[in-house]
Each structure stands twice: as C-alpha cells, then as structure tokens.
Design a protein around this motif. Structure first.
Motif, PDB file in Angstrom:
ATOM      1  N   GLU A  66      23.383  32.281   7.397  1.00  0.00           N
ATOM      2  CA  GLU A  66      23.011  30.975   6.836  1.00  0.00           C
ATOM      3  C   GLU A  66      24.075  29.784   6.844  1.00  0.00           C
ATOM      4  O   GLU A  66      25.105  30.016   6.762  1.00  0.00           O
ATOM      5  CB  GLU A  66      22.330  31.118   5.395  1.00  0.00           C
ATOM      6  CG  GLU A  66      20.997  32.006   5.644  1.00  0.00           C
ATOM      7  CD  GLU A  66      19.800  31.712   6.431  1.00  0.00           C
ATOM      8  OE1 GLU A  66      19.824  30.314   6.761  1.00  0.00           O
ATOM      9  OE2 GLU A  66      19.101  32.571   6.610  1.00  0.00           O
ATOM     10  N   GLU A  69      27.109  29.686   4.599  1.00  0.00           N
ATOM     11  CA  GLU A  69      27.400  31.187   3.964  1.00  0.00           C
ATOM     12  C   GLU A  69      28.886  31.624   4.484  1.00  0.00           C
ATOM     13  O   GLU A  69      29.165  31.521   5.645  1.00  0.00           O
ATOM     14  CB  GLU A  69      26.353  32.180   4.542  1.00  0.00           C
ATOM     15  CG  GLU A  69      26.453  33.454   3.646  1.00  0.00           C
ATOM     16  CD  GLU A  69      25.282  34.565   4.248  1.00  0.00           C
ATOM     17  OE1 GLU A  69      25.365  35.470   4.232  1.00  0.00           O
ATOM     18  OE2 GLU A  69      24.327  34.092   4.896  1.00  0.00           O
ATOM     19  N   ARG A 125      24.816  24.822  13.038  1.00  0.00           N
ATOM     20  CA  ARG A 125      24.107  25.834  13.578  1.00  0.00           C
ATOM     21  C   ARG A 125      24.681  26.164  15.007  1.00  0.00           C
ATOM     22  O   ARG A 125      25.672  25.372  15.621  1.00  0.00           O
ATOM     23  CB  ARG A 125      22.620  25.593  13.750  1.00  0.00           C
ATOM     24  CG  ARG A 125      22.446  24.518  14.907  1.00  0.00           C
ATOM     25  CD  ARG A 125      20.997  24.411  15.464  1.00  0.00           C
ATOM     26  NE  ARG A 125      21.113  23.555  16.674  1.00  0.00           N
ATOM     27  CZ  ARG A 125      21.109  23.629  17.824  1.00  0.00           C
ATOM     28  NH1 ARG A 125      21.329  24.854  18.168  1.00  0.00           N
ATOM     29  NH2 ARG A 125      20.810  22.396  18.611  1.00  0.00           N
ATOM     30  N   LEU A 159      22.620  30.250  11.486  1.00  0.00           N
ATOM     31  CA  LEU A 159      21.321  29.870  11.637  1.00  0.00           C
ATOM     32  C   LEU A 159      20.868  28.214  11.352  1.00  0.00           C
ATOM     33  O   LEU A 159      21.697  27.786  10.786  1.00  0.00           O
ATOM     34  CB  LEU A 159      20.239  30.930  10.975  1.00  0.00           C
ATOM     35  CG  LEU A 159      20.441  32.231  11.076  1.00  0.00           C
ATOM     36  CD1 LEU A 159      19.442  33.055  10.191  1.00  0.00           C
ATOM     37  CD2 LEU A 159      20.088  32.520  12.636  1.00  0.00           C
ATOM     38  N   ARG A 161      19.519  24.983   9.794  1.00  0.00           N
ATOM     39  CA  ARG A 161      18.771  24.628   8.206  1.00  0.00           C
ATOM     40  C   ARG A 161      17.547  24.487   8.141  1.00  0.00           C
ATOM     41  O   ARG A 161      16.923  24.034   8.956  1.00  0.00           O
ATOM     42  CB  ARG A 161      19.696  23.348   7.740  1.00  0.00           C
ATOM     43  CG  ARG A 161      21.264  23.465   7.661  1.00  0.00           C
ATOM     44  CD  ARG A 161      21.749  22.193   7.318  1.00  0.00           C
ATOM     45  NE  ARG A 161      23.320  22.147   7.217  1.00  0.00           N
ATOM     46  CZ  ARG A 161      23.764  22.799   6.142  1.00  0.00           C
ATOM     47  NH1 ARG A 161      23.347  23.450   4.941  1.00  0.00           N
ATOM     48  NH2 ARG A 161      25.064  22.978   6.358  1.00  0.00           N
ATOM     49  N   ARG A 162      16.864  25.026   7.102  1.00  0.00           N
ATOM     50  CA  ARG A 162      15.369  25.050   6.763  1.00  0.00           C
ATOM     51  C   ARG A 162      15.063  24.596   5.419  1.00  0.00           C
ATOM     52  O   ARG A 162      15.910  24.593   4.755  1.00  0.00           O
ATOM     53  CB  ARG A 162      15.125  26.473   6.929  1.00  0.00           C
ATOM     54  CG  ARG A 162      15.351  27.070   8.400  1.00  0.00           C
ATOM     55  CD  ARG A 162      14.796  28.311   8.519  1.00  0.00           C
ATOM     56  NE  ARG A 162      15.324  29.519   7.672  1.00  0.00           N
ATOM     57  CZ  ARG A 162      16.438  30.029   7.768  1.00  0.00           C
ATOM     58  NH1 ARG A 162      17.347  29.743   8.695  1.00  0.00           N
ATOM     59  NH2 ARG A 162      16.761  31.046   6.716  1.00  0.00           N
ATOM     60  N   SER A 251      15.924  22.133  13.484  1.00  0.00           N
ATOM     61  CA  SER A 251      15.804  22.285  12.135  1.00  0.00           C
ATOM     62  C   SER A 251      14.353  22.418  11.692  1.00  0.00           C
ATOM     63  O   SER A 251      13.613  23.300  10.932  1.00  0.00           O
ATOM     64  CB  SER A 251      16.412  21.241  11.240  1.00  0.00           C
ATOM     65  OG  SER A 251      16.415  21.714   9.722  1.00  0.00           O
ATOM     66  N   SER A 255      12.095  25.639  10.297  1.00  0.00           N
ATOM     67  CA  SER A 255      11.382  25.597   9.018  1.00  0.00           C
ATOM     68  C   SER A 255      10.061  26.093   9.288  1.00  0.00           C
ATOM     69  O   SER A 255       9.278  26.699   8.234  1.00  0.00           O
ATOM     70  CB  SER A 255      11.413  24.250   8.622  1.00  0.00           C
ATOM     71  OG  SER A 255      12.821  23.702   8.232  1.00  0.00           O
ATOM     72  N   GLN A 285      14.292  36.883  12.455  1.00  0.00           N
ATOM     73  CA  GLN A 285      15.524  36.548  12.584  1.00  0.00           C
ATOM     74  C   GLN A 285      15.605  36.462  14.226  1.00  0.00           C
ATOM     75  O   GLN A 285      16.469  35.362  14.509  1.00  0.00           O
ATOM     76  CB  GLN A 285      16.566  37.758  12.226  1.00  0.00           C
ATOM     77  CG  GLN A 285      17.881  37.323  12.428  1.00  0.00           C
ATOM     78  CD  GLN A 285      18.825  38.394  11.807  1.00  0.00           C
ATOM     79  OE1 GLN A 285      19.342  39.404  12.337  1.00  0.00           O
ATOM     80  NE2 GLN A 285      19.352  38.199  10.418  1.00  0.00           N
TER      81      GLN A 285
END
Length: 379
Positions: A66, A69, A125, A159, A161-162, A251, A255, A285
């Motif tokens: 993420e 992360e 991302r 990944l 952002r959501r 994004s 989401s 994923q």
C-alpha cells in the motif's frame, strides 16, 4: 581503480626522502624511498592481478504494498577475489519515487556472505525498481580501491490510494437490481441468504437481522436470484486527461473496485485495453495491480457486451470522446465521473444515452464526489 590518500602520502614521502638523500647526502633515506614506493607499487600490482568480483542476492518483501507502507530489502553480498580484499562503503541506487537510504559500510565478518538490509517506502503508485548495487573494495592496507557493481534490479509495486465509499451510493436505473446480476448456483434456500444492498433494491427486501449483524444494509437473496456484478471503466485516453486528472481517476477506479470487491461482488475492470474480472471479490489484488501500473493509452476500451451497473472514470470530454465511450460501454445503467471542464456538448452526448453525469475536479475529495452520485442517480 584509484589510489587512496594513504598512497598519495607514501608517494610524497618517497619523493621527499629521495630529494633529501640526494641534496643532503644521506643515503639511508633511499631505503625510506624504496619502502614507500614499493608498498604502493605492490598494492597496484596486486589490485591488477586480483580481479575481484561480487555476487549479490536481493530479496524484496513485500513485493506489493500500500502507499507509504515500508518495504524491506535484504542483500546477501559475497566478494570473490584472487587475493584478500576488504569491502568498504556500499550503495544501492534508488529511484526518486521512493523514500529511504540505501548506503552503508560492509561489516567485517568471517562468513563468506555478508547480510545487508535497508527500508524504503513508495511515494506514489506504480512499479519501483531498486538497483543496481555497488561496493568499494580495496587492499588490506587501504592503498588502492576500486568500485564493483552488479546490474541486477528488483522491483516492488505500490497500489493506488483508495478511499472508503458509502455503501448506499450507486445508479438506481434498474428495478430490484435485476440488471446488475448474472446466473450462479449454490445460493441456498429461498429467502435465507443475505447479500449486500444494491442501489435500487426494494425496501421490502431488506434483511433487518443481517443488517444489524453486519453493520451495513443487507437484503434477502432468493434462490432464483443471482450474484450482483458491476463494471468499472477507466478511460485511459491521454486526450481527455492531464496528469493530475488521470491520477484522480486511477485512485477513484481503485476505490470503486475495492469497495465492491470487498463486499463479495463480481467486478469487471476495463482499464483501457486491459480487462480483469473478479468473481465474488476474488482476484482483487490483480485488479489493483493493473490500476497501479496503468498509464495513459489511446487504445480502445475493451468491454464485453453485457448489461450491468457501470462506473466510468474519465476526464475532460468533447463530443467525439463522449461518443467513443457511449459506443464502447453497453450499459445504460451508468454513472460517468467527468472533469468539471468537460464541454456541454460532451456531457449532452452522455445524458442523451441515459448516463448519469457527476462532475469532479482533481482537488475534490473522492468520498464527497461519490456521495454526489446519489443525487444524479435519483433523477
């Protein structure tokens, strides 16, 4: 290969000793000259004969993360040489898109392989490569050094952002959600199984006990009913997006896909020419990785011809771009998120096709824009 400061000092000492031996007539200083010059000469000769090389094994964990992360990179370094050498400073090249420090000093150890570690974080991302790796090695006396490198690289994927989205939002163009479903089996007895609420579901179908248990709206799923499905279309045409607008759309698409995938829906994702299907949310994923790697692409959108609830993420449309989307997307039960600067003629093409249009700007909060869809879908 280069001489260190220590070698330069020895050479200078040899020159001074030779000059004093000749000028002052002190022959003993010639021994000092020979010793200093000889040490440097031997170090250079050994460096030429040693031919050192490195072997590196890199492990990146986790490979898919993420945003922000931490990613831990473990290195197993082995230096092989014809004569003993000492490894010093090491460095791994990092792209500007990640935060972290990948440099240090190789610790002294009796083991043939040295373990090195560092941590990085992805700033945005996409795919981020680490490497190549380089290390400075020299002789035991620190007189001659050289840089060794390996061109191997490894990558990790960040990944998109959501944002969490309201479960009550969506098109209401279908009755009881019938057009958003496709056949399946093994759903249990009539009026027993509960499924997440779909916009358009009748109030009489609400399963109040399951709603209280799950903390979100649930409705009764009958034996004759089928699994809900939605389609998410990311318009990758570079002619309708600037950079900020494209990132907003990516994004938003991520989401929406995660929103329905986490709730067990079948989700189809059309990302330009790439098409990914999630069955009951499985494979989420893979869809998010597809969006993480998405780039502007003028290739036609690939959408199988099947009616279902559809969300289209696009940009500043003109008449031609809007007509292209209407021709590519078969569903009439569609919400299109378009840039606020889209032409009136472009929006008119969408509304004439029965689409619901929600305007957005790159500075708009996605959750608020999603909530705005409630209003347009109810018209």
């Amino acid at each position: 290969m280069w001489l260190t400061g220590r070698s330069v000092a020895l050479i200078a000492t040899a020159v001074v000793s030779l000059a004093l031996a000749v000028i002052a007539g002190i022959p003993a200083l010639l021994y000092v000259t020979g010793l200093c010059a000889g040490l440097v000469a031997v170090a250079v000769l050994l460096a030429l004969l040693s031919r050192p090389r490195i072997e590196l094994h890199r492990h990146v964990e986790p490979a898919i993360v993420e945003p922000d992360e931490p990613v831990e990179v473990e290195l197993a370094l082995t230096v092989r040489s014809g004569v003993p050498v000492v490894a010093g400073q090491w460095r791994e090249r990092l792209p500007s898109t990640v935060l972290g420090t990948a440099t240090g000093t190789v610790p002294v150890t009796d083991e043939p392989a040295v373990e090195l570690r560092y941590e990085v974080r992805g700033r945005r991302r996409g795919s981020h490569e680490v490497g190549p790796f380089s290390v400075i090695v020299g002789d035991a006396f620190g007189l001659v050094q050289r840089s060794l490198s390996t061109g191997g690289r490894d990558r990790f994927i960040v990944l998109p952002r959501r944002r969490p989205l309201d479960v009550r939002v969506g098109p209401a163009g279908a009755t009881d959600g019938a057009t958003r479903l496709h056949p399946t089996s093994g759903l249990g007895q009539d009026d027993v199984i509960a499924r997440p609420y779909l916009p358009g579901d009748a109030l009489k179908r609400w399963h109040w006990k399951a709603t209280a248990h799950h903390g979100e709206p649930m409705v009764r799923q009958e034996e004759s009913e089928v699994r809900p499905t939605v389609l998410v279309v990311l318009d990758t045409d570079p002619r309708v997006h600037d950079h900020a607008g494209f990132e907003w759309s990516v994004s938003a698409a991520a989401s929406v896909v995660a929103h329905y995938g986490d709730r067990g829906f079948d989700v189809d994702l059309a990302c330009g020419p790439t098409f990914v299907s999630l069955e009951s949310g499985h494979g989420l994923q893979d869809a998010l990785v597809t969006l993480a790697l998405a780039e502007p692409d003028s290739s036609p959108v690939v959408v199988p011809a099947r009616e279902r609830t559809t969300f289209v993420l696009t940009g500043s449309l003109d008449t031609a771009a809007a007509a292209r989307l209407v021709d590519a997307v078969p569903s009439r039960d569609t919400i299109a998120f378009v840039a606020r600067g889209a032409s009136d003629a472009g929006r008119s093409v969408l509304t004439t096709a029965g689409w619901h249009v929600v305007e957005r700007d790159v500075t708009d909060d996605l959750a608020s824009t999603w909530d705005a869809a409630t209003g347009v879908s109810a018209r």
